[in-house]
Scaffold this motif. Structure first.
Motif: not given
Length: 933
Positions: A892-899, A884-886, A851-856
């Motif tokens: 580019i993905y920055f993980p925060i919370q996961s299993s 999500n530039f293009i 879900i988009s937060i701001w622009r890309w």
């Protein structure tokens, strides 16, 4: 028939042909709010044969009112979100306060689907030949010019279709919504307009006017007879120039390189040329707004920056001005429904442009001065003259099967066809007739068409009636298949037999359209004779006398738009090859004299081969071909070994089926997949691409089958494995509709290997909400039908698949650590976090959302179950921030919370960051061209 009936019939014909509606407008500009307050009166004459109880009017300013109008939806189709997401203050609109007749309010209605069309219910039916006076009280909110180029920009207002106009009753009501095509069908009316502007503002128009001052306003009083749409320019700093020509031309299509006297001379020449070929312009003034050119430019002149422009300033301004002038000349005088019958106006304009360039600029090349540069001038494309661009562009579209019938309604055409291809094909059609008929028949017919359509509602059938009376030749092919279908012309010289004093020629028609064709005798590229041949529907044998020519050709002068010129030649001199081989660097257009081979430098990169340098050998030109080969030998600067790939492909584009393209072929490659370890692939394939409902639709459906054979080099100390050498049959069906607001797609994939079979489905949905927030959801479901493999190599993967079919462009496909191991291509599970044992040998179900937060900047989350044999299903999830530039090209993905827990606090966080990077030029090109073809 009695005398009274005769008189009434004569009176009706006189009224129906000559009586104009009277439109009186009293308007005042509210500069602060960008509004026009309008009191309008329309004297409407019923020129039909029936009584009318409801009248229809166009209120095109209402097209800008919100995101639900046909205009907004049309812009979305063109991948333009400007109106859809614009702020209220930038949108336009129309507020009708009341509509009345004889001081009595009338009932009126607006269709929710077409808010720019107004229906007025009359208190009593309006009889034939009778009239009614209607009064309109309304306010127009002038939109920003961002959407259609008309509207407000800074202190300037460019107004077109800015007031309410009666719809045309031509058999039935010809109502149409504003679709940013500037094609409103309007009957000629007599105008009396008063418009009050704040003092300091100036007005440009082609109507006669007087100006009075009534502080704080200047009042302009405009009058005109037999006028259609009244275009106005309101400004503080006037950039329009009035030239002393006949008629007086008022324009802001300027060029700083040319002085006023030279421009005046050029415009006078243009006007005389148009008048000679059409007829006299009936008004004293002709206004040409730069916007009309910018929306329909001469493609090729507008693509390069000014500093690189290969054309002289005089030629560029002359040809631009001529195109805009011709268009305005025709639109102001010929009353025709351009949405339904665009081809006739487009054809006349393009035909006149071809004739004008032919007369005054016969030596100008399509590439301008670039064609004189050493290394370029020998190319076929550099030798094309400016007028050669018309068949060139048509052939480009026809070879791709992107063309559409000339008589197709304009709002159903793709932008590429509406703006370029159909205009060119229509002009070529008139040029074709002109050459075939000769004796100035086409020019005389155009003059008569212009004369009869002047101020009169007309149809393109009038031109047919006129021209067929001037010749005994059969023109049913032109007014039949040429106009009403997209059938392609393709004749070939099948066989030539040389006798003692004659030449026997077999000509074959390779398509399902029969037209006149031209046969030429050529020597040293000069025409020795030209002969027209007709009625060759399949094949024909003809005999001609020998002469001073050494080549025979069909359509040597490119008179008619033919899909393939390469099979039009026969060399009469005895030689091994009818068309010798010619090598060319990069690409070129087809050269009918030669079989062309193109070579180009090739470069690529992967971690194991390093920088790959090589050469591409191919027969692929700028046009589509049936048979295409490509050989790419390369050398890896790191592996120090020869690598490369090849492909051979046949493609067929059926005409009258639901299939757009069928292609079949074989390809292979040799590269390294790990340090000092190479792989070989061989891939025979067949694919079917289905047609879209229309060329304005995006996306499509396809079916693709292939067999992928892989042979991998392995370390000598490694035991043999099932993943070393294998073959997989793959069948895939996919469908997508990547609308800019709401995208949807799905695919089914079946794979069959020696020890396994599997089926997978992917569903993707993307939605852009009204507040410009994007939701993106992907669902993957995969299951083995049977699985007797002994490793994880062929298993489903949560994040980074093994890519055993070698489909994905991984820079370092075997890397398990380091920067290149962080590259991700969203496939199978689609997770971004790396888990231990991420493979499934039985089934996998996953969802990926963002879900988009701001622009890309977006938030993402993945969740899913996967199961291995003899084990319970395992649940995993991850989440984080996505840049999500293009989409699908640079992410580019920055993980925060996961299993695995809160990943920001875990060691070596930088190694957890994932990226998407696509450098494939073909995918980038397909992304850029969306909404055009």
């Amino acid at each position: 028939m009695n005398k009274l009936t005769v008189v009434l019939c004569f009176f009706y014909v006189l009224v129906s042909q000559s009586q104009n509606n009277l439109i009186t407008i009293d308007a005042k500009l509210d500069y602060k709010n960008s509004e026009l307050q309008i009191q309008q009166e329309i004297v409407y004459y019923n020129t039909s044969k029936v009584n009318l109880d409801t009248l229809y009017f166009h209120n095109w300013p209402a097209a800008y009112k919100d995101r639900k109008t046909p205009l907004s939806k049309r812009l979305i189709e063109d991948y333009d979100k400007s109106l859809y997401f614009s702020k209220t203050k930038h949108r336009g609109g129309s507020t009708i306060k009341g509509i009345s007749s004889n001081n009595t309010s009338n009932k009126w209605f607006v269709d929710e689907q077409s808010p720019d069309i107004v229906g007025v219910v009359l208190s009593k039916p309006l009889s034939a030949t009778d009239s009614i006076v209607l009064s309109f009280d309304y306010i127009i909110k002038i939109p920003a010019d961002t959407f259609t180029e008309y509207g407000k920009k800074s202190n300037t207002y460019n107004l077109r279709f800015w007031y309410i106009t009666p719809a045309v009753l031509d058999g039935k009501w010809q109502t149409m919504s504003n679709l940013n095509m500037d094609d409103l069908y309007i009957s000629p009316s007599d105008y009396d307009i008063k418009i009050a502007l704040p003092q300091g503002m100036q007005l440009n128009t082609d109507l006669a006017y007087t100006k009075t001052t009534n502080p704080p306003f200047s009042v302009y009083h405009l009058k005109g007879k037999n006028r259609t749409d009244i275009e106005l320019n309101l400004n503080v700093i006037n950039d329009f120039t009035a030239f002393k020509t006949t008629p007086k031309v008022i324009t802001n299509l300027n060029s700083t390189e040319l002085n006023r006297d030279l421009k005046t001379t050029i415009i006078n020449r243009e006007l005389k040329f148009i008048e000679k070929h059409l007829g006299k312009y009936p008004f004293n003034n002709l206004m040409v707004n730069k916007i009309s050119y910018d929306k329909n430019p001469i493609y090729g002149l507008n693509q390069l920056p000014k500093m690189f422009n290969p054309f002289s300033g005089a030629f560029e301004w002359d040809i631009k001005m001529f195109k805009a002038l011709t268009r305005n000349y025709l639109e102001k005088t010929s009353i025709i429904n351009r949405r339904k019958e665009a081809w006739i106006i487009d054809g006349i304009q393009s035909f006149l442009m071809m004739k004008y360039v032919e007369k005054y600029y016969p030596e100008v090349k399509a590439m301008g001065n670039i064609s004189k540069i050493w290394g370029v001038r020998s190319y076929t494309i550099a030798q094309l003259k400016f007028n050669d661009k018309y068949p060139f562009v048509y052939q480009f579209a026809a070879r791709k099967n992107y063309d559409q019938a000339l008589t197709m309604q304009a709002d159903s055409l793709s932008n590429f066809n509406r703006k370029i291809v159909n205009k060119y094909k229509a002009g070529l059609g008139l040029h074709y007739l002109n050459e075939y008929l000769s004796d100035s028949i086409v020019s005389l017919s155009l003059q008569e068409f212009y004369k009869q359509s002047l101020f009169n509602k007309t149809h393109s059938t009038l031109f047919k009636t006129i021209i067929t009376k001037k010749t005994t030749k059969d023109l049913s092919w032109f007014f039949g298949d040429y106009l009403h279908s997209k059938k392609k012309i393709d004749y070939t010289l099948k066989k030539v037999k040389i006798a003692k004093d004659s030449i026997q020629i077999t000509i074959k028609n390779k398509r399902n359209i029969t037209v006149p064709i031209a046969l030429y005798g050529i020597k040293d590229k000069k025409i020795i004779f030209r002969k027209w041949l007709t009625e060759i529907d399949t094949s024909a044998n003809i005999t001609i006398a020998k002469g001073n020519f050494d080549r025979l050709s069909l359509n040597y002068e490119n008179i008619y738009p033919e899909i393939n010129l390469n099979n039009n030649w026969k060399n009469l001199n005895r030689s091994l090859l009818n068309r010798p081989i010619l090598g060319r660097f990069l690409k070129d257009v087809d050269n009918p004299y030669y079989n062309q081979v193109f070579y180009n430098l090739e470069y690529d990169y992967n971690y194991y081969d390093g920088l790959l340098l090589g050469v591409v050998l191919t027969n692929k030109t700028l046009f589509k071909k049936r048979w295409i080969y490509k050989i790419i030998p390369t050398y890896g600067t790191k592996s120090k070994q020869l690598t490369g790939s090849f492909s051979l492909q046949f493609q067929h584009l059926p005409e009258e089926t639901s299939i757009y393209k069928v292609r079949a072929g074989i390809g292979g490659s040799l590269f390294h997949y790990a340090p000092n370890l190479s792989y070989k692939s061989l891939r025979p394939f067949v694919g079917i691409q289905f047609k879209r409902k229309s060329l304005r639709d995006v996306g499509g459906k396809s079916l693709f089958a292939r067999y992928v054979f892989i042979e991998k080099e392995v370390d000598a100390n490694t035991p043999s494995q099932e993943s070393d050498t294998y073959g997989v049959f793959n069948l895939r069906y996919s469908a997508s509709k990547p609308d800019i607001i709401k995208g949807f797609g799905y695919s089914f994939d079946f794979q069959l290997g020696k020890n396994f079979s599997k089926l997978a489905a992917v569903l993707r949905y993307r939605k852009l909400t009204d507040n410009n927030r994007q939701y993106d959801i992907r669902v993957f479901l995969g299951s083995f039908l049977h699985n007797n493999t002994t490793s994880t190599y062929f298993n489903f993967a949560l994040d980074r698949p093994s890519d055993y079919l070698f489909d994905y462009n991984f820079l370092g496909r075997s890397e398990e650590s380091g920067f290149l191991s962080q590259q991700i291509i969203i496939s199978e599970g689609g997770f971004k976090t790396k888990f231990t044992n991420p493979y499934a040998n039985q089934w996998m179900l996953s969802t990926n959302g963002s879900i988009s937060i701001w622009r890309w900047i977006e938030a993402y989350a993945d969740a899913g179950f996967y199961k291995n044999k003899s084990l319970n299903p395992v649940f995993r999830y991850d989440s984080g921030i996505r840049l999500n530039f293009i989409h699908n090209f640079l992410e580019i993905y920055f993980p925060i919370q996961s299993s695995l827990g809160f990943e920001l606090e875990q060691p070596h966080y930088s190694s957890k960051i994932r990226f998407v990077l696509t450098l494939d030029p073909k995918r980038i090109y397909n992304f850029v061209k969306r909404g055009f073809y």
